[in-house]
Design a protein around this motif. Structure first.
Motif, mmCIF file in Angstrom:
data_model
loop_
_atom_site.group_PDB
_atom_site.id
_atom_site.type_symbol
_atom_site.label_atom_id
_atom_site.label_comp_id
_atom_site.label_asym_id
_atom_site.label_seq_id
_atom_site.Cartn_x
_atom_site.Cartn_y
_atom_site.Cartn_z
ATOM 1 N N ALA A 1 -2.775 28.569 35.962
ATOM 2 C CA ALA A 1 -2.354 29.934 36.264
ATOM 3 C C ALA A 1 -2.729 30.353 37.675
ATOM 4 N N ALA A 2 -3.747 29.710 38.271
ATOM 5 C CA ALA A 2 -4.205 30.084 39.613
ATOM 6 C C ALA A 2 -3.380 29.428 40.711
ATOM 7 N N PHE A 3 -2.590 28.397 40.384
ATOM 8 C CA PHE A 3 -1.896 27.688 41.468
ATOM 9 C C PHE A 3 -0.480 27.243 41.125
ATOM 10 N N LEU A 4 -0.073 27.266 39.860
ATOM 11 C CA LEU A 4 1.200 26.649 39.506
ATOM 12 C C LEU A 4 2.390 27.385 40.104
ATOM 13 N N SER A 5 2.374 28.751 40.070
ATOM 14 C CA SER A 5 3.523 29.493 40.608
ATOM 15 C C SER A 5 3.675 29.253 42.096
ATOM 16 N N ILE A 6 2.534 29.214 42.829
ATOM 17 C CA ILE A 6 2.597 28.952 44.272
ATOM 18 C C ILE A 6 3.102 27.532 44.522
ATOM 19 N N ALA A 7 2.614 26.576 43.753
ATOM 20 C CA ALA A 7 3.057 25.193 43.924
ATOM 21 C C ALA A 7 4.546 25.047 43.641
#
Length: 961
Positions: free
Chosen positions: A755-761
């Motif tokens: 949740a801390a990085f998947l959308s940005i990735a």
């Protein structure tokens, strides 16, 4: 009709019958009349009103028929049992019965309040009179509020009524206008106050002209007032003879007309400066306008061509001047009506002029029927084309002389071009080979003649195994022919869809192809230079980036001169890449055309629309005053762009995200950039959203960029690592599988979940890189830990749609082969499984061929329907943790879970329940039929070292079996 609260009855009116007979009455009608429904069906409609003289249904029907009416209304007293009555309003309509001299009469009865006394009537009259007075006062107030002058004179030209706007237009002292003043005196009063500069010095003549019947009977008159103010007078006469005069302030229209005339002069000057011939003929083929270049191309004298001259006359002038080489020696034939009409019907025509000069004519019809003709000097292109044809002829001659086989097939796999070496390799009768022979026919003949060793003795079987419609798809294949001849076949496809097959001498072929490609690029570059100034997108016809830039500058200039604001809507299609990937670029093009048309339908003519990228559009709006039109338009477009497009019988589903920025909140120089920021903001919220730019968004972009940079750095530093969560057999309790999850071991923030990085990735398009790192590291670690076990635990990996593609298959194959146990891919809920095309299913089959099992994650709450499960046919489904929580929640939750598990069993799939947190949940789900369980009750996700400790604790269970 029994469901409505209105009382409804239906009667049958027969010719010659005394009164309509009731054939139907609903419950509400029975309650209104006080009669039972069965009693009503034995009555006529007139019986409902007793001996009342005011009602005769039969007479009313006859009168309506005589007048050609099918509807009429009555008001009467309806008799009820017990000598009671009630006033009702009755609405009738009737319809003739087919093939019979009768009508069906339908009536709706509504109770009315009865007025019984003269006092009531007087009160009602007084209320109506007071209402009329209020309506008149409201009308007078409205007319006084109207900004433009309004006045009424009677038939004797005496002043009857005027509003405040008219008084201000005539005099500085409104009290000087009184009812009954003659129009002549009103005009002189206006002259006195200088309202009509044109009347000064000729007052009597001017007043007499206004009072003349010609002027009074004219409906429209334009007048100029002092200060360059212009009014348009609209005159009309009412039914009682009154003169009604309304003035409209046309100052701005007059000034705009001047501006348009000046723009037209500039346009004509620009056309004359344009170096290529340009002309417009009207719908009758008469000359409207042309530039100097056109005159020079059609005549020897500048003044030979006249406005209004017929197009054929212009053509004769050009022939006499020797301007048309094709007409020399056959002037009358060339001038014939048939020849002229055939030329007009050609949107594009190439002309050969004297001295080896060539022009291309581009013809089009405007909406008003005008014929627009533009000439482009194509002399250099024609000469280049000749050189290209010479080159191509030499190339074909070289191909025929080429010692190794060469062939070209069309898009339907029919033979087009081949050299003798190719013919000899495919048939023992090369002279009999003909153009159009299908590849399959040619292969069958070669196999039957023994030219293909692999097919000898099994010709038809070999042909069915080897041949496919994609056989000539671009690629390289090593093939053995008769006499131990081995060829390397290099296949490629042209822009026209033709297939080129080369054999053996690859080096020379590559050089030839490179030369052809370089020449094509030079030709394309030359074409781009010719059309460099084009402002519109080839596919959609919308403006391109340059068009957007020019129009933006115009709006900025308009804002600086007239005020107002500018708004920018940045539109990006959701799931457009999915359509291209799964349905092909033809479907994508159709979607773009449909989207463009929807945007056009909803914008105004003054708005600017441009396509600035593959699926990106921008709409610029000039907002002359503060209003919410940009926001309203954005919401309309969100709804419009959410409807699917039909392509070849299939729905292309998509949506749109819109970013809105508008001045003055966004600085004008940063408006487009800020609309892009707002678009990013909308996409972060999810699909189909509207993002509106705010100053705080810039800070959010800065923070997002910091996270994005950190994610890219983490990928380089290999900070992403697999965590493992065991899965147990629901009956034995043994650990039989492991789900591999991605975690980020951040140097400062510690362990971070997706949740801390998947959308940005995902936004950075590097989610696949993270999946690959986790996959490869987990395979290596688990092979080291469990590779020697007789039955190692299975490994399951979450994969996104982009991970399931052809380019990844080879890399996945290598790592799958290094692990001794079963590997599964879990399809995430973000994949629209029901919308996937055959290509996606083919890729799943390729994964199965590698030994990979397919699972569907979060079943019951994601996007996988039962229909999608049947198409995909996964090996296992995982019940969503939110549904697992229902296990101990009562009978309703148990029934739902049992249904989902039975669906999985009926489709012969394994069923895993995730999110198990209690022993009670585990026991219930095991009894319901789940064969695997996963959750915190058994173990949390853990790093590799903790996983080893976990299995050491369970080693007796694992290794003992």
């Amino acid at each position: 009709m029994d469901l409505t609260s209105d009382a409804i009855a239906v009667g049958l009116v027969a010719s010659g019958a005394p009164a309509p007979r009731l054939i139907y009455a609903n419950t509400a009608f029975s309650e209104l009349t006080g009669h039972e429904q069965e009693d009503l069906l034995s009555m006529s409609m007139d019986e409902l009103f007793g001996d009342s003289p005011q009602v005769s249904i039969q007479n009313s029907v006859a009168q309506a028929l005589e007048k050609g009416h099918q509807k009429f209304t009555l008001k009467a007293k309806l008799l009820r049992p017990g000598n009671t009555s009630i006033w009702v309003s009755i609405s009738f309509f009737f319809k003739e019965v087919a093939n019979a001299d009768a009508w069906h009469l339908c009536a709706t009865f509504r109770p009315q309040v009865e007025t019984e006394s003269a006092a009531d009537l007087a009160d009602q009259f007084q209320r109506e009179r007071d209402g009329a007075i209020k309506e008149q006062q409201r009308l007078v107030s409205a007319l006084n509020a109207y900004p433009d002058p309004i006045v009424i004179f009677d038939t004797n030209l005496s002043l009857v009524y005027w509003n405040d706007g008219y008084a201000a237009a005539i005099t500085d002292d409104p009290n000087e206008l009184v009812a009954g003043t003659h129009l002549k005196d009103v005009l002189r009063l206006a002259i006195k106050y200088g309202r009509y500069p044109e009347a000064i010095g000729q007052e009597d003549e001017w007043v007499n002209r206004i009072l003349s019947s010609d002027t009074l009977d004219s409906e429209i008159e334009d007048v100029e007032l002092k200060g360059d103010v212009h009014h348009r007078l609209l005159r009309s006469r009412s039914s009682n003879g009154d003169y009604v005069i309304i003035r409209l302030n046309s100052t701005e229209l007059v000034r705009q007309k001047r501006t348009a005339e000046a723009a037209q002069e500039r346009l004509l000057a620009a056309l004359n400066a344009y170096p290529s011939p340009f002309v417009i003929y009207d719908s009758n083929d008469c000359l409207v306008v042309c530039n100097d270049a056109y005159r020079a191309s059609m005549s020897n004298g500048h003044d030979d061509l006249k406005v209004g001259m017929h197009r054929t006359t212009v053509a004769r002038i050009a022939i006499r001047a020797g301007k048309i080489a094709d007409a020399i020696g056959r002037e009358e034939e060339w001038m014939s009506d048939a020849h002229q009409q055939s030329d007009v019907d050609k949107p594009v025509q190439d002309l050969a002029l004297p001295n080896d000069v060539h022009h291309r004519l581009l013809r089009s019809r405007a909406e008003n029927g005008d014929l627009v003709i533009l000439r482009l000097d194509t002399t250099e292109l024609v000469r280049q084309r000749r050189a290209l044809e010479d080159t191509q002829n030499r190339l074909i001659s070289a191909i025929k002389a080429y010692p190794d086989p060469f062939a070209i097939y069309d898009a339907d796999l029919n033979l087009v071009i081949w050299n003798p070496a190719y013919a000899r390799s495919m048939t023992k009768s090369p002279d009999d080979l003909t153009s159009g022979t299908n590849l399959k026919v040619l292969l069958r003949n070669a196999a039957m003649e023994g030219l293909i060793p692999a097919a000898i003795g099994r010709e038809e079987e070999w042909l069915e195994d080897y041949y496919s419609p994609d056989l000539l798809a671009p690629g390289v294949e090593d093939f053995e022919f008769a006499d131990d001849q081995h060829h390397r076949m290099v296949r490629s496809r042209t822009e026209k869809g033709e297939y080129v097959v080369l054999r053996l001498n690859i080096t020379e072929v590559v050089r030839q192809r490179r030369a052809v490609e370089q020449y094509s690029k030079r030709l394309e570059k030359a074409n781009q230079e010719i059309t460099y100034k084009a402002l519109h997108d080839d596919l959609t016809g919308l403006g391109n980036r340059r068009y957007l830039s020019l129009k933006f500058d115009e709006l900025v200039d308009l804002r600086s001169k007239k005020g107002g604001e500018i708004a920018a809507l940045h539109i990006d299609l959701d799931r457009f890449k999915h359509i291209n990937d799964t349905m092909g670029h033809a479907a994508g093009d159709q979607v773009l055309l449909d989207i463009s048309e929807r945007i056009r339908r909803n914008v105004e003519s003054a708005d600017v629309v441009a396509r600035i990228g593959g699926d990106e559009f921008v709409v610029l709006i000039y907002v002359p005053k503060d209003n919410d039109r940009p926001e309203t338009l954005a919401k309309i477009l969100l709804q419009e762009l959410s409807r699917p497009t039909l392509f070849e019988g299939k729905e292309c589903r998509f949506g749109a995200s819109i970013g809105l920025a508008r001045t003055p909140l966004a600085h004008v120089d940063q408006l487009l950039t800020n609309s892009d920021v707002a678009l990013y903001k909308a996409k972060r919220r999810g699909r189909g959203q509207l993002g509106i730019f705010d100053k705080s968004d810039l800070e959010e972009v800065r923070r997002t960029k910091e996270v994005a940079d950190d994610v890219l750095r983490a990928i380089e530093q290999l900070e992403f690592e697999p965590f493992y969560q065991p899965q147990v057999d629901a009956r034995s309790g043994q650990t039989v599988g492991i789900e591999v999850l991605a975690r980020w071991r951040h140097p400062e923030k510690g362990i971070l979940a997706p949740a801390a990085f998947l959308s940005i990735a995902t936004d950075l398009n590097v989610a696949g890189d993270i999946d690959r790192l986790i996959f490869e590291q987990a395979i290596g670690e688990c092979q080291q830990a469990f590779g020697r076990m007789s039955n190692p635990p299975s490994l399951s990996f979450n994969v996104s749609e982009n991970r399931v593609n052809h380019n990844e298959i080879d890399a996945i194959r290598h790592y799958v082969q290094t692990y001794s146990g079963q590997i599964s891919f879990e399809l995430l809920e973000t994949i629209f499984l029901e919308e996937q095309q055959d290509d996606f299913l083919c890729r799943l089959d390729q994964l199965r061929d590698l030994g990979i099992a397919i699972e569907v994650d979060d079943f019951g709450s994601g996007r996988a329907s039962v229909v999608a499960l049947q198409r995909i046919n996964p090996d296992r489904v995982k019940i969503d943790r939110r549904l697992t929580a229902l296990a101990a929640g009562g009978s309703g939750g148990l029934r739902l879970l049992r249904s989902i598990i039975e669906i999985g069993h009926s489709l012969e799939m394994g069923v895993t329940a995730e999110g198990i947190e209690t022993n009670e949940q585990a026991e219930i789900l095991a009894k319901l039929g789940c064969d695997r369980l996963q959750g915190y009750h058994f173990a949390k996700p853990m790093p590799y070292q903790d996983l080893l400790k976990f299995f050491n604790l369970k080693s007796g269970v694992l290794c003992g079996g």
